[in-house]
Write an enzyme that holds these catalytic residues in place. Structure first.
Site, PDB file in Angstrom:
ATOM      1  N   ARG A   1       9.166  16.430  -2.695  1.00  0.00           N
ATOM      2  CA  ARG A   1       8.113  17.155  -3.407  1.00  0.00           C
ATOM      3  C   ARG A   1       8.542  18.618  -3.507  1.00  0.00           C
ATOM      4  O   ARG A   1       9.228  19.132  -2.639  1.00  0.00           O
ATOM      5  CB  ARG A   1       6.787  17.060  -2.647  1.00  0.00           C
ATOM      6  CG  ARG A   1       6.360  15.637  -2.308  1.00  0.00           C
ATOM      7  CD  ARG A   1       5.952  14.847  -3.536  1.00  0.00           C
ATOM      8  NE  ARG A   1       5.567  13.478  -3.177  1.00  0.00           N
ATOM      9  CZ  ARG A   1       5.202  12.555  -4.052  1.00  0.00           C
ATOM     10  NH1 ARG A   1       5.197  12.847  -5.349  1.00  0.00           N
ATOM     11  NH2 ARG A   1       4.871  11.345  -3.660  1.00  0.00           N
ATOM     12  N   CYS A   2       8.128  19.288  -4.571  1.00  0.00           N
ATOM     13  CA  CYS A   2       8.558  20.683  -4.751  1.00  0.00           C
ATOM     14  C   CYS A   2       7.433  21.517  -5.342  1.00  0.00           C
ATOM     15  O   CYS A   2       7.199  21.493  -6.554  1.00  0.00           O
ATOM     16  CB  CYS A   2       9.797  20.740  -5.646  1.00  0.00           C
ATOM     17  SG  CYS A   2      10.446  22.405  -5.874  1.00  0.00           S
TER      18      CYS A   2
ATOM     19  N   GLY B   1       3.958  12.614 -11.968  1.00  0.00           N
ATOM     20  CA  GLY B   1       4.168  14.006 -11.561  1.00  0.00           C
ATOM     21  C   GLY B   1       5.537  14.521 -11.940  1.00  0.00           C
ATOM     22  O   GLY B   1       5.685  15.682 -12.361  1.00  0.00           O
TER      23      GLY B   1
ATOM     24  N   ASP C   1       3.875   1.575  -8.725  1.00  0.00           N
ATOM     25  CA  ASP C   1       2.489   1.406  -9.165  1.00  0.00           C
ATOM     26  C   ASP C   1       2.345   0.848 -10.579  1.00  0.00           C
ATOM     27  O   ASP C   1       1.266   0.394 -10.960  1.00  0.00           O
ATOM     28  CB  ASP C   1       1.742   2.735  -9.086  1.00  0.00           C
ATOM     29  CG  ASP C   1       1.498   3.174  -7.652  1.00  0.00           C
ATOM     30  OD1 ASP C   1       1.344   2.294  -6.789  1.00  0.00           O
ATOM     31  OD2 ASP C   1       1.469   4.388  -7.398  1.00  0.00           O
TER      32      ASP C   1
ATOM     33  N   MET D   1      -0.708  -0.866  -1.760  1.00  0.00           N
ATOM     34  CA  MET D   1      -0.706   0.421  -2.452  1.00  0.00           C
ATOM     35  C   MET D   1      -1.368   0.293  -3.832  1.00  0.00           C
ATOM     36  O   MET D   1      -1.382  -0.772  -4.432  1.00  0.00           O
ATOM     37  CB  MET D   1       0.713   0.951  -2.583  1.00  0.00           C
ATOM     38  CG  MET D   1       1.256   1.499  -1.276  1.00  0.00           C
ATOM     39  SD  MET D   1       2.893   2.250  -1.459  1.00  0.00           S
ATOM     40  CE  MET D   1       3.001   3.115   0.112  1.00  0.00           C
TER      41      MET D   1
ATOM     42  N   ARG E   1      -3.503   3.656  -5.361  1.00  0.00           N
ATOM     43  CA  ARG E   1      -4.580   4.641  -5.204  1.00  0.00           C
ATOM     44  C   ARG E   1      -5.435   4.760  -6.456  1.00  0.00           C
ATOM     45  O   ARG E   1      -6.654   4.914  -6.387  1.00  0.00           O
ATOM     46  CB  ARG E   1      -3.974   6.007  -4.848  1.00  0.00           C
ATOM     47  CG  ARG E   1      -4.989   7.095  -4.555  1.00  0.00           C
ATOM     48  CD  ARG E   1      -4.276   8.391  -4.231  1.00  0.00           C
ATOM     49  NE  ARG E   1      -3.390   8.782  -5.327  1.00  0.00           N
ATOM     50  CZ  ARG E   1      -2.398   9.665  -5.193  1.00  0.00           C
ATOM     51  NH1 ARG E   1      -2.145  10.204  -4.024  1.00  0.00           N
ATOM     52  NH2 ARG E   1      -1.645   9.976  -6.232  1.00  0.00           N
TER      53      ARG E   1
ATOM     54  N   SER F   1     -10.164 -20.320   6.217  1.00  0.00           N
ATOM     55  CA  SER F   1      -9.553 -18.989   6.286  1.00  0.00           C
ATOM     56  C   SER F   1      -9.496 -18.408   4.886  1.00  0.00           C
ATOM     57  O   SER F   1      -9.516 -19.141   3.899  1.00  0.00           O
ATOM     58  CB  SER F   1      -8.141 -19.058   6.876  1.00  0.00           C
ATOM     59  OG  SER F   1      -7.294 -19.815   6.033  1.00  0.00           O
TER      60      SER F   1
ATOM     61  N   GLU G   1      -5.596   0.278  -2.200  1.00  0.00           N
ATOM     62  CA  GLU G   1      -6.026   1.411  -1.378  1.00  0.00           C
ATOM     63  C   GLU G   1      -7.039   2.296  -2.089  1.00  0.00           C
ATOM     64  O   GLU G   1      -7.814   3.009  -1.442  1.00  0.00           O
ATOM     65  CB  GLU G   1      -4.819   2.241  -0.935  1.00  0.00           C
ATOM     66  CG  GLU G   1      -4.022   2.839  -2.074  1.00  0.00           C
ATOM     67  CD  GLU G   1      -2.811   3.621  -1.584  1.00  0.00           C
ATOM     68  OE1 GLU G   1      -2.924   4.266  -0.522  1.00  0.00           O
ATOM     69  OE2 GLU G   1      -1.767   3.565  -2.243  1.00  0.00           O
TER      70      GLU G   1
END
Length: 328
Positions: free
Chosen positions: A76-77, A108, A132, A174, A176, A220, A227
């Site tokens: 990350r930056c 991003g 994702d 995963m 989000r 079961s 998430e």
């Protein structure tokens, strides 16, 4: 500008995903095939700012197509979010003689690339690398197929213990903002219920579904939870709620976490990454820039970066319908 391209940079940014190495390999070898110099930029935009470069040739990428992660590392930056940071990056690229770059990453990473190219008119092509599968302009992103196969394999193992002990398992995966992993893996693994951010099914429907499963003779059950699901604050809250309202269930939670990002990429992801790498380099040399390489209906397509970052891909409504039928 295309005729002036003599040196192309390549880097990975954001979260890693299986198949990134295959994409790096493809970019490097396509450059070698076309007699263009290729420079690896280590640690994403942070490495670009610091001038962390290394010339790569065809032999530099031997034996990486089968490896997960990224040999170029990722980071990350925050500095690249500033104009001053992007100016440092531009100065480093200019000093190295890099005329264009290929960025392998997600939303991003593409947002940063778009800002950079708008400020400096710098040729850029993006390759979508994220588990994702949430980038507009491509039916599949590099790493998604590997991730859902990893999840299915894990769920198959969890089901063994769930059935042995007559337990209900909540398995968090995963996702989000989007539920592509949960939905696809849930259908593939035969989950009894799938909870995704795109659909707020509500706690009562979840209870009703579990009651029906119990009444139908199931001893079961497996519930897949993305998430980012909105039903509860987290998967552990869901567990407590079900235990309180359905004490007949012995409930357990399994959070798969970052194992979904690791492992050897599937053949699908290796082939996809190889095709996208070739297309990225060829597009730059054809003067096509500020675009992302994607795949639709088995064909490679180009989408403006500005469109690719606008929103997340929509969930497959047909697959949701199939899921509802299969959980009967």
């Amino acid at each position: 500008m295309a005729s002036e391209i003599k040196k192309i940079g390549v880097f990975t940014s954001g979260g890693d995903s299986p198949g990134m190495n295959a994409a790096i390999r493809s970019v490097v070898r396509t450059c070698a095939y076309l007699d263009i110099e290729c420079v690896g930029i280590y640690r994403g935009y942070q490495g670009m700012i610091e001038g962390d470069f290394k010339t790569l040739d065809a032999r530099s990428v031997n034996n990486i197509i089968n490896k997960g992660g990224t040999i170029l590392k990722s980071a990350r930056c925050e500095e690249f979010r500033t104009k001053e940071g992007r100016k440092k990056a531009y100065d480093q690229l200019t000093k190295e003689g890099i005329n264009a770059f290929v960025v392998i990453g997600g939303n991003g990473s593409f947002t940063g690339a778009l800002l950079f190219t708008e400020e400096y008119n710098f040729p850029v092509i993006g390759i979508p690398g994220t588990i994702d599968n949430d980038i507009l302009g491509s039916s599949f992103t590099i790493g998604f197929d590997t991730a859902i196969n990893t999840v299915v394999d894990a769920i198959d193992k969890i089901r063994d213990t769930a059935s042995s002990h007559n337990r209900l398992f909540f398995v968090e995966v995963m996702g989000r903002d989007v539920g592509h992993i949960a939905l696809n893996a849930g259908v593939g693994a035969g989950a009894e219920e799938i909870l995704i951010p795109e659909q707020n099914l509500g706690l009562e429907r979840l209870l009703d579904s579990l009651k029906r499963s119990k009444a139908s003779g199931k001893s079961s059950s497996i519930v897949i939870v993305a998430e980012g699901d909105k039903i509860g604050k987290n998967v552990f809250e869901l567990k407590e709620y079900v235990e309180e309202h359905l004490p007949i269930y012995d409930v357990r939670v399994s959070v798969l976490g970052h194992m979904q990002r690791g492992g050897n990429p599937t053949c699908f992801d290796r082939v996809l990454a190889s095709r996208m790498g070739v297309k990225a380099v060829e597009s730059i040399l054809e003067g096509k820039t500020n675009l992302m390489v994607g795949i639709r209906d088995t064909k490679l397509v180009l989408t403006p970066l500005a469109e690719a970052i606008k929103a997340h891909t929509e969930i497959d409504e047909e697959l949701i319908r199939v899921s509802d039928i299969m959980t009967t």
